[in-house]
Each structure stands twice: as structure tokens, then as C-alpha cells.
Design a protein around this motif. Structure first.
Motif: not given
Length: 273
Positions: A76-85, A260-264
Motif C-alpha cells: 500500500r502507498l502513502v502519498q501527498g502532503k501535508p501530513r502529521v508524521l 509537525s512543527l518542522l513541516s510548518a
């Protein structure tokens, strides 16, 4: 047995230039194909080693590098963003028996092919609890919080030395020798795929008996931005403390909050490009 694979591109055999990692550039089309092949090798090895489920998180740039039609249909494949982890999004949804990091690279400020941590244009150096952090460290720690040990890492010889020093029980496949930041001597894609498949299978037979995280909560993060205006922006977020012209700090009880902070931070930095 369930395995989670996080896939990056800078540590893939045959990849050594920024344009290869830039979606939309013609060179990215070739690099994403090499990335798909190494991911499929890891999936193949996982199932050969006894895995019953495999989830792959596409984890580079906009996180839409892997073409679903080219990925082993058993995964199974997880793609796209934003995402919490971020690079391990999905690992919190169920209990996984191991984490593979495929195509990873050295931390910002360290030697290695295309070395950076999360956002090379915005983050110069990240410390957590006084330790220099690369993506391998951050996401291994996040996985450990969810009870998932790091089993396998692939990338260049500089990251290999890092893993040997900090995660001696973890399997590693070196697919290239770093000559400079944008130059490498790679083994062939076919050789890389064979080695990754074999290591993935073997990793499931002898999982580490020690912790595969360098960190324990609570977490004190110190981040050095690449320029003062970025620290200005990061300091706008409640709880972030300004330490000097380019350095900010933050305290967290779990890795999810820090990721999450680093993504922000990374999204804020994109406003200055």
C-alpha cells in the motif's frame, strides 16, 4: 509481520545532482524510476522474509514521486502532503514490526551526497536533546514511539558510517560512495536492487534487540536556519523561542509534535523563495 518503508530519493544509486531530485525536471523522471526500483526491491525482500503486509510512504519533496502503477501491487502507498508524521505517516495506524528507510542521506552540515535535513534551503542544523539530528534519527525516533524498530537503511557511505556509529544493530546497504556533495560513485541499479532485496529479507530474521532511537522524551529542539528572515518567521509560532539571529528552540513531549512543527517551518520557509 508488518513492515513500513519510508522512501527518499537522494540516497538512491545513480542519484547525485539536485535536478534529479526536482519534480518537473526531466532528470527527475529518470531518478524516480531508480527510486521505484529500489523500493520494489525492499518490498520484494520484505515479503520473501516473511512480511504479510507492507506500507510504503513516498517521502521526498511533494511526496508524489512513486508512480502507483510501477509499485509492487502487494504494498500500500502513502502519498501527498501535508501530513502529521511526514516521512513516516501511516506508521501510527497499526502495529508494525519494522521500519526500512530506503534512499536516505546524511544530516545537514554533515558530509554526504545531497546531505540535508528535511529542508536544505531553510534548515542548516537541527539538534534534539543536544544531538545532531538527520532524517534517519528523527523518523527512527518517531517510529520507536509507536513501537516500531528500525531494521534497514540504504544510502551512501557517509550515512553508512553514521548508522554504524549510532545504530550498530541495524542493517545497512551502501549503494554509492560520496565524492562530494553533488558527486558519487554508484553501484549499478541492478546490483543495488539485489543487495536491498537480500538485506530486507535478512533483516526480518534478526531484528535488533536494542532500542533504535537515540532519544528519550521530553525533547528539546534547537534549529539553526539558513538566514535570519527564516528565524523571524519561525518565531511567529507560539512556543518557539528565539535564541539568536538564526537559531530558534522548542520543547515537546513527543516526536509527532516536533515533526509537525518542522513541516510548518518548511512551509513558512517556502514563502521566502
Amino acid at each position: 509481520m508488518k513492515i513500513f518503508i519510508s522512501a527518499d530519493i537522494e540516497g538512491i544509486a545513480g542519484v547525485m545532482r539536485p535536478e534529479q531530485c526536482t519534480p518537473g525536471h526531466p532528470e527527475h523522471q529518470l531518478a524516480r524510476g531508480l527510486m521505484e526500483q529500489e523500493v520494489n526491491a525492499a518490498i520484494e525482500g520484505a515479503f520473501a522474509g516473511g512480511a504479510t503486509e507492507v506500507v510504503v510512504a513516498d517521502s521526498h519533496a511533494q511526496m508524489t514521486n512513486l508512480r502507483a502503477e510501477n509499485i509492487d501491487p502487494r504494498a500500500r502507498l502513502v502519498q501527498g502532503k501535508p501530513r502529521v508524521l511526514s516521512m513516516v505517516e501511516g506508521i501510527e495506524q497499526q502495529t508494525f514490526d519494522g521500519l526500512f528507510l530506503v534512499g536516505f542521506h546524511s544530516a545537514a552540515g554533515e558530509p554526504g551526497v545531497l546531505a540535508h535535513t528535511i529542508n536544505g534551503r531553510a534548515f542548516w542544523r537541527i539538534h534534539i536533546n543536544g544531538l545532531v539530528m538527520g532524517e534517519t534519527d528523527i523518523y527512527a525516533a518517531a517510529a520507536a514511539e509507536h513501537g516500531t524498530p528500525l531494521l534497514l537503511v540504504t544510502g551512501d557511505d557517509q550515512l553508512q558510517s553514521w548508522i554504524a556509529e549510532h545504530y550498530s544493530a541495524v542493517n545497512y546497504i551502501c549503494v554509492k560512495r560520496a565524492i562530494s556533495h553533488t558527486c558519487a560513485e554508484s553501484i549499478s541499479p541492478q546490483a543495488a536492487q539485489r543487495a536491498i532485496a537480500a538485506a530486507a529479507s535478512a533483516a526480518l530474521q534478526h531484528p535488533p534487540q536494542v532500542s533504535t532511537s537515540r532519544l528519550t522524551a521530553p525533547y528539546a529542539m534547537r534549529l539553526q536556519a539558513t538566514k535570519p528572515v527564516l528565524a523571524d518567521l519561525f518565531s511567529l509560532i507560539p512556543g518557539v523561542t528565539r535564541l539568536d539571529a538564526v537559531t530558534v528552540a522548542y520543547q515537546a513531549e513527543n516526536m509527532e509534535t516536533l515533526i509537525s512543527l518542522l513541516s510548518a517551518f518548511s512551509y513558512l520557509a517556502s514563502t521566502q523563495s
